[in-house]
Design a protein around this motif. Structure first.
Motif, short mmCIF file in Angstrom:
data_model
loop_
_atom_site.label_atom_id
_atom_site.label_comp_id
_atom_site.label_asym_id
_atom_site.label_seq_id
_atom_site.Cartn_x
_atom_site.Cartn_y
_atom_site.Cartn_z
N VAL A 157 0.68 -1.26 -0.64
CA VAL A 157 0.18 0.21 0.02
C VAL A 157 0.90 1.84 -0.29
O VAL A 157 0.65 2.09 -0.58
CB VAL A 157 -0.91 -0.01 0.82
CG1 VAL A 157 -1.15 1.19 1.71
CG2 VAL A 157 -2.07 -0.59 0.88
N PHE A 158 2.10 1.02 0.60
CA PHE A 158 2.72 2.28 1.24
C PHE A 158 3.38 2.31 -0.27
O PHE A 158 3.69 3.83 -0.73
CB PHE A 158 3.51 2.31 1.90
CG PHE A 158 2.96 2.46 3.45
CD1 PHE A 158 1.38 2.71 3.43
CD2 PHE A 158 3.68 2.03 4.56
CE1 PHE A 158 1.83 2.90 4.82
CE2 PHE A 158 3.56 2.61 5.40
CZ PHE A 158 2.31 3.11 6.07
N GLY A 159 4.07 1.65 -0.81
CA GLY A 159 4.67 1.77 -2.36
C GLY A 159 3.90 2.32 -3.68
O GLY A 159 4.46 2.82 -4.46
N LEU A 160 2.04 1.69 -3.37
CA LEU A 160 1.62 2.32 -4.19
C LEU A 160 1.30 3.94 -3.81
O LEU A 160 1.01 4.86 -5.10
CB LEU A 160 0.19 1.38 -4.67
CG LEU A 160 -1.11 1.54 -5.44
CD1 LEU A 160 -0.11 1.73 -6.75
CD2 LEU A 160 -2.16 0.52 -5.58
N CYS A 161 0.49 3.87 -2.55
CA CYS A 161 -0.17 5.69 -2.65
C CYS A 161 0.66 6.46 -1.92
O CYS A 161 0.26 7.42 -2.21
CB CYS A 161 -1.76 4.93 -1.50
SG CYS A 161 -2.62 3.69 -2.19
N LEU A 162 1.91 6.17 -1.42
CA LEU A 162 2.59 7.05 -0.70
C LEU A 162 3.53 7.47 -2.16
O LEU A 162 4.10 7.01 -2.77
CB LEU A 162 3.54 6.96 0.21
CG LEU A 162 2.60 6.42 1.43
CD1 LEU A 162 3.43 6.12 2.36
CD2 LEU A 162 1.66 7.55 1.68
N SER A 163 4.23 8.57 -1.73
CA SER A 163 4.81 9.77 -2.72
C SER A 163 6.33 10.42 -1.91
O SER A 163 6.25 10.51 -1.09
CB SER A 163 4.51 10.67 -3.90
OG SER A 163 4.39 11.45 -3.37
N GLY A 164 7.73 10.79 -2.88
CA GLY A 164 9.12 10.83 -2.34
C GLY A 164 9.40 10.86 -1.23
O GLY A 164 9.25 9.33 -0.97
N SER A 165 9.81 10.98 -0.01
CA SER A 165 10.68 11.20 1.28
C SER A 165 9.72 10.28 1.86
O SER A 165 10.17 9.50 2.49
CB SER A 165 11.64 11.97 1.72
OG SER A 165 10.01 12.79 2.32
N GLU A 166 8.86 10.72 2.15
CA GLU A 166 7.62 9.91 2.78
C GLU A 166 7.23 8.70 2.93
O GLU A 166 7.21 7.21 2.95
CB GLU A 166 6.30 10.30 2.65
CG GLU A 166 5.11 9.55 3.55
CD GLU A 166 4.08 10.51 4.36
OE1 GLU A 166 3.29 10.23 5.89
OE2 GLU A 166 3.58 11.46 3.18
N ARG A 167 7.13 8.11 1.21
CA ARG A 167 7.54 6.77 1.06
C ARG A 167 8.43 5.84 1.15
O ARG A 167 8.49 5.04 1.40
CB ARG A 167 6.91 6.82 -0.59
CG ARG A 167 7.12 5.89 -1.38
CD ARG A 167 6.65 5.77 -3.04
NE ARG A 167 6.88 4.26 -3.88
CZ ARG A 167 7.22 3.57 -3.92
NH1 ARG A 167 9.24 3.68 -3.93
NH2 ARG A 167 7.02 2.90 -4.17
#
Length: 108
Positions: free
Chosen positions: A73-83
């Motif tokens: 989920v994080f890989g798909l939905c987050l971006s940038g440094s947060e991801r």
């Protein structure tokens, strides 16, 4: 026992706030919230894993499975440094507990 990663995960999880959605839609927002909840529950279960090896192994296996789903989920939905930060956290936890399973649970 892999406790260091647990403490780091708990600290990072406690600081969660609004996330930058890679896809920018409500589905990702909901999915990230669910993933965070799953992660929080997995951490709570780790606190209870101080029983016998069989109990620990079950909890650790569930934890690894949860971290892999959360990473997806994080890989798909987050971006940038947060991801990058969140993925590193859950993937590191996955690796650490997978190693503990292999060493203490017969690798299964």
């Amino acid at each position: 026992m892999p406790r260091t990663r647990f403490v780091v995960s708990a600290v990072i999880l406690a600081g969660l706030s609004g996330s930058a959605w890679a896809q920018g839609d409500a589905t990702c927002g909901r999915d990230v919230l669910v993933a965070q909840s799953m992660q929080r529950q997995a951490l709570e279960q780790l606190e209870q894993a101080d029983g016998d090896d069989a109990k620990n192994c079950r909890v650790w296996r569930r934890h690894v499975d949860t971290m892999r789903r959360v990473a997806s989920v994080f890989g798909l939905c987050l971006s940038g440094s947060e991801r990058a930060q969140r993925l590193a956290q859950v993937q590191g936890s996955d690796r650490e507990f997978s190693a503990a399973i292999k060493a203490r649970c017969g690798g299964h």
